[in-house]
Scaffold this motif. Structure first.
Motif, PDB file in Angstrom:
ATOM      1  N   PHE A   1       0.804  -1.219   0.000  1.00  0.00           N
ATOM      2  CA  PHE A   1       0.000   0.000   0.000  1.00  0.00           C
ATOM      3  C   PHE A   1       0.841   1.274   0.000  1.00  0.00           C
ATOM      4  O   PHE A   1       0.489   2.261  -0.633  1.00  0.00           O
ATOM      5  N   ILE A   2       1.945   1.273   0.728  1.00  0.00           N
ATOM      6  CA  ILE A   2       2.687   2.519   0.887  1.00  0.00           C
ATOM      7  C   ILE A   2       3.198   3.029  -0.461  1.00  0.00           C
ATOM      8  O   ILE A   2       3.027   4.204  -0.792  1.00  0.00           O
ATOM      9  N   ASN A   3       3.793   2.159  -1.265  1.00  0.00           N
ATOM     10  CA  ASN A   3       4.195   2.584  -2.603  1.00  0.00           C
ATOM     11  C   ASN A   3       2.990   2.652  -3.532  1.00  0.00           C
ATOM     12  O   ASN A   3       2.798   3.630  -4.242  1.00  0.00           O
ATOM     13  N   GLY A   4       2.191   1.588  -3.529  1.00  0.00           N
ATOM     14  CA  GLY A   4       0.895   1.624  -4.187  1.00  0.00           C
ATOM     15  C   GLY A   4       0.894   1.506  -5.696  1.00  0.00           C
ATOM     16  O   GLY A   4      -0.161   1.613  -6.313  1.00  0.00           O
ATOM     17  N   ALA A   5       2.047   1.297  -6.326  1.00  0.00           N
ATOM     18  CA  ALA A   5       2.096   1.263  -7.784  1.00  0.00           C
ATOM     19  C   ALA A   5       2.536  -0.077  -8.347  1.00  0.00           C
ATOM     20  O   ALA A   5       2.604  -0.241  -9.567  1.00  0.00           O
ATOM     21  N   SER A   6       2.853  -1.041  -7.486  1.00  0.00           N
ATOM     22  CA  SER A   6       3.310  -2.358  -7.925  1.00  0.00           C
ATOM     23  C   SER A   6       4.456  -2.267  -8.930  1.00  0.00           C
ATOM     24  O   SER A   6       4.526  -3.029  -9.892  1.00  0.00           O
ATOM     25  N   ASP A   7       5.368  -1.301  -8.693  1.00  0.00           N
ATOM     26  CA  ASP A   7       6.497  -1.142  -9.604  1.00  0.00           C
ATOM     27  C   ASP A   7       7.848  -1.291  -8.923  1.00  0.00           C
ATOM     28  O   ASP A   7       8.885  -1.143  -9.565  1.00  0.00           O
ATOM     29  N   THR A   8       7.845  -1.590  -7.621  1.00  0.00           N
ATOM     30  CA  THR A   8       9.114  -1.805  -6.940  1.00  0.00           C
ATOM     31  C   THR A   8       8.878  -2.593  -5.653  1.00  0.00           C
ATOM     32  O   THR A   8       7.743  -2.714  -5.193  1.00  0.00           O
ATOM     33  N   VAL A   9       9.944  -3.130  -5.100  1.00  0.00           N
ATOM     34  CA  VAL A   9       9.881  -3.747  -3.779  1.00  0.00           C
ATOM     35  C   VAL A   9      10.690  -2.888  -2.814  1.00  0.00           C
ATOM     36  O   VAL A   9      11.612  -2.181  -3.203  1.00  0.00           O
ATOM     37  N   GLY A  10      10.310  -2.957  -1.550  1.00  0.00           N
ATOM     38  CA  GLY A  10      11.022  -2.197  -0.534  1.00  0.00           C
ATOM     39  C   GLY A  10      10.496  -2.543   0.846  1.00  0.00           C
ATOM     40  O   GLY A  10       9.424  -3.143   0.981  1.00  0.00           O
ATOM     41  N   GLY A  11      11.259  -2.188   1.868  1.00  0.00           N
ATOM     42  CA  GLY A  11      10.845  -2.445   3.246  1.00  0.00           C
ATOM     43  C   GLY A  11      11.334  -1.346   4.161  1.00  0.00           C
ATOM     44  O   GLY A  11      12.153  -0.501   3.774  1.00  0.00           O
ATOM     45  N   VAL A  12      10.819  -1.342   5.385  1.00  0.00           N
ATOM     46  CA  VAL A  12      11.271  -0.365   6.375  1.00  0.00           C
ATOM     47  C   VAL A  12      11.137  -0.950   7.769  1.00  0.00           C
ATOM     48  O   VAL A  12      10.238  -1.747   8.044  1.00  0.00           O
ATOM     49  N   VAL A  13      12.064  -0.559   8.639  1.00  0.00           N
ATOM     50  CA  VAL A  13      12.010  -0.847  10.067  1.00  0.00           C
ATOM     51  C   VAL A  13      11.878   0.487  10.789  1.00  0.00           C
ATOM     52  O   VAL A  13      12.751   1.355  10.657  1.00  0.00           O
ATOM     53  N   CYS A  14      10.802   0.680  11.512  1.00  0.00           N
ATOM     54  CA  CYS A  14      10.569   1.899  12.290  1.00  0.00           C
ATOM     55  C   CYS A  14      10.769   1.551  13.765  1.00  0.00           C
ATOM     56  O   CYS A  14      10.100   0.642  14.277  1.00  0.00           O
ATOM     57  N   ALA A  15      11.670   2.271  14.443  1.00  0.00           N
ATOM     58  CA  ALA A  15      12.011   1.894  15.819  1.00  0.00           C
ATOM     59  C   ALA A  15      12.739   3.044  16.507  1.00  0.00           C
ATOM     60  O   ALA A  15      12.789   4.172  15.993  1.00  0.00           O
ATOM     61  N   SER A  16      13.300   2.742  17.652  1.00  0.00           N
ATOM     62  CA  SER A  16      14.081   3.732  18.389  1.00  0.00           C
ATOM     63  C   SER A  16      15.391   4.015  17.658  1.00  0.00           C
ATOM     64  O   SER A  16      15.885   3.194  16.874  1.00  0.00           O
ATOM     65  N   GLN A  17      15.986   5.168  17.949  1.00  0.00           N
ATOM     66  CA  GLN A  17      17.287   5.501  17.375  1.00  0.00           C
ATOM     67  C   GLN A  17      18.331   4.466  17.776  1.00  0.00           C
ATOM     68  O   GLN A  17      19.168   4.062  16.969  1.00  0.00           O
ATOM     69  N   ALA A  18      18.248   4.000  19.022  1.00  0.00           N
ATOM     70  CA  ALA A  18      19.237   3.040  19.521  1.00  0.00           C
ATOM     71  C   ALA A  18      19.181   1.739  18.730  1.00  0.00           C
ATOM     72  O   ALA A  18      20.222   1.172  18.362  1.00  0.00           O
ATOM     73  N   PHE A  19      17.957   1.244  18.431  1.00  0.00           N
ATOM     74  CA  PHE A  19      17.864  -0.020  17.702  1.00  0.00           C
ATOM     75  C   PHE A  19      18.282   0.149  16.243  1.00  0.00           C
ATOM     76  O   PHE A  19      18.987  -0.710  15.684  1.00  0.00           O
ATOM     77  N   ILE A  20      17.892   1.243  15.617  1.00  0.00           N
ATOM     78  CA  ILE A  20      18.295   1.474  14.232  1.00  0.00           C
ATOM     79  C   ILE A  20      19.811   1.614  14.145  1.00  0.00           C
ATOM     80  O   ILE A  20      20.446   1.123  13.205  1.00  0.00           O
ATOM     81  N   ASP A  21      20.414   2.247  15.138  1.00  0.00           N
ATOM     82  CA  ASP A  21      21.884   2.339  15.170  1.00  0.00           C
ATOM     83  C   ASP A  21      22.512   0.953  15.243  1.00  0.00           C
ATOM     84  O   ASP A  21      23.542   0.688  14.615  1.00  0.00           O
ATOM     85  N   GLN A  22      21.885   0.058  16.018  1.00  0.00           N
ATOM     86  CA  GLN A  22      22.391  -1.321  16.083  1.00  0.00           C
ATOM     87  C   GLN A  22      22.317  -1.985  14.712  1.00  0.00           C
ATOM     88  O   GLN A  22      23.273  -2.640  14.274  1.00  0.00           O
TER      89      GLN A  22
END
Length: 404
Positions: free
Chosen positions: A205-226
């Motif tokens: 849904f986020i891209n919504g155009a069925s023209d690419t693949v992708g992902g995201v991790v949303c979290a604390s700064q500390a975990f993303i830094d890890q």
């Protein structure tokens, strides 16, 4: 003020390098330094605002990550080249040999295969439970359990996780609650309900155009830094990096997500009500017949609706295949996996997106071979769409003719 994910996206304002209304795309794999010491500091993780190498991150990826973090209400986010490229590093970062994961029994087939078949190679075991039964979740917790994993709305059975209650369990036993929110962006905000980490497949849904693949991790700064750590960060070392051009494309599409989700939800609710009234076994969180309807209502950001996903059961795989082929011939949508496209997509998940799950386990969880999963599109006249769909079902004797 009440949290509103679309407002958070709207309030972000980026200026391009030359004053453009879109941020400039950083089309570089590596970045220069004015001093050798700054390069050393960046390798050590101590030089904020400096870019090292695009496998680590890039300006374009950071723009998209900031927007998605704002949407989910987390400190920051890390984008990846696919949804699985977000899920797998998170679980490997949180767990080591000998650890244990509790997962919902109904999850995306790729995630199931990773937990069932791949992580045991590293002596990481997973218990699959009915995530809607909190007593079963708690009973599965062991001294080595590190993660509770679920999908806010599960693929493909549309079971709804009580994220608030699961967060309380996670806090009680010092576990990390990881929620895949791919099916319910904007409608549900897991981090605001107590989730530690929120994952999306941006492909849908986020891209919504069925023209690419992708992902995201949303979290604390500390975990993303890890995750990004050059020495032991799973995202950094496994290398599932989103391309800058794709990040810029997804960011542009994200800006219309609120409009699209409202229409997806409106259309799905209309079809679900009509299918249920026709006597079809219909599952949609917006229906009062859904066992977790009230839980969804209590969690949701109401203006975005109950999402664009629904299922019906037509009794057999042959009928399901015949119906999907006929609907495709009538230009109602595509017989295809995935979701979030402007046209309706339909598939029989037991033989496609959930085929990694053994047949006996599919049967135990209620995944029948006649189940059709719909990702309902952005049709302007959903009543017209329903009329043609019903005619297809009458032609195949799935429904009796209204004229009979």
């Amino acid at each position: 003020m009440k949290f509103n994910p679309a407002n958070n996206i709207q309030d972000l304002q980026y200026f391009g390098e030359f004053g453009g209304v879109n941020p400039s795309i950083s089309d570089s794999s590596t970045y220069t330094f004015l001093s050798a010491k700054t390069m050393f500091d960046t390798f050590e993780g101590n030089a904020d605002g400096c870019y090292l190498y695009s496998r680590h991150t890039s300006p374009s990826n950071l723009y998209l990550g900031e927007a998605l973090a704002a949407m989910e209400g987390t400190e920051t986010a890390n984008v990846s080249a696919s949804g699985m490229g977000a899920i797998t590093p998170v679980l490997l970062q949180l767990c080591k040999s000998g650890d244990h994961i509790i997962s919902s029994r109904t999850i995306y087939g790729g995630t199931y295969a990773f937990l069932k078949n791949f992580t045991p190679r590293f002596n990481i075991e997973t218990s699959f439970v009915d995530i809607t039964k909190l007593e079963l979740v708690e009973a599965a917790i062991t001294p080595t359990t590190k993660v509770l994993y679920c999908e806010a709305v599960s693929n493909p059975l549309l079971e709804v996780a009580n994220i608030t209650a699961l967060a309380e369990l996670a806090n009680k036993y010092n576990l990390q609650l990881v929620v895949d929110n791919t099916f319910s962006p904007l409608s549900i905000s897991p981090a605001k309900l107590g989730a530690d980490i929120v994952i999306h497949s941006l492909t849908k849904f986020i891209n919504g155009a069925s023209d690419t693949v992708g992902g995201v991790v949303c979290a604390s700064q500390a975990f993303i830094d890890q995750l990004r750590n050059v020495n032991d960060g799973a995202s950094m070392l496994l290398g599932s990096t989103m391309d800058s051009l794709r990040a810029a494309s997804v960011l542009k599409n994200l800006r219309t997500l609120h409009i699209r989700m409202k229409q997806h939800s409106y259309n799905a609710m209309y079809l679900a009500k009509m299918f249920e009234a026709d006597g079809l076994k219909t599952v949609y969180p917006g229906l009062t017949s859904h066992p977790s309807h009230e839980i969804f209502k209590n969690m949701m950001n109401a203006e975005y609706g109950f999402g664009g996903m629904l299922t019906i059961d037509v009794g057999s795989i042959d009928k399901a295949n015949d119906l999907m082929e006929l609907m495709q011939q009538k230009n109602l949508g595509y017989l295809a996996v995935s979701l979030g496209f402007y046209k309706t997509l339909f598939s029989a998940p037991g033989t496609s997106t959930s085929s990694e799950i053994p047949e006996e386990e599919q049967a135990a969880m209620g995944l029948t071979d006649g189940l059709i999963r719909f990702s309902v599109g952005l049709d302007n006249d959903i009543q017209r769409t329903y009329t043609i769909m019903r005619a297809c079902m009458e032609e195949l004797n799935i429904l009796e003719s209204a004229m009979a």
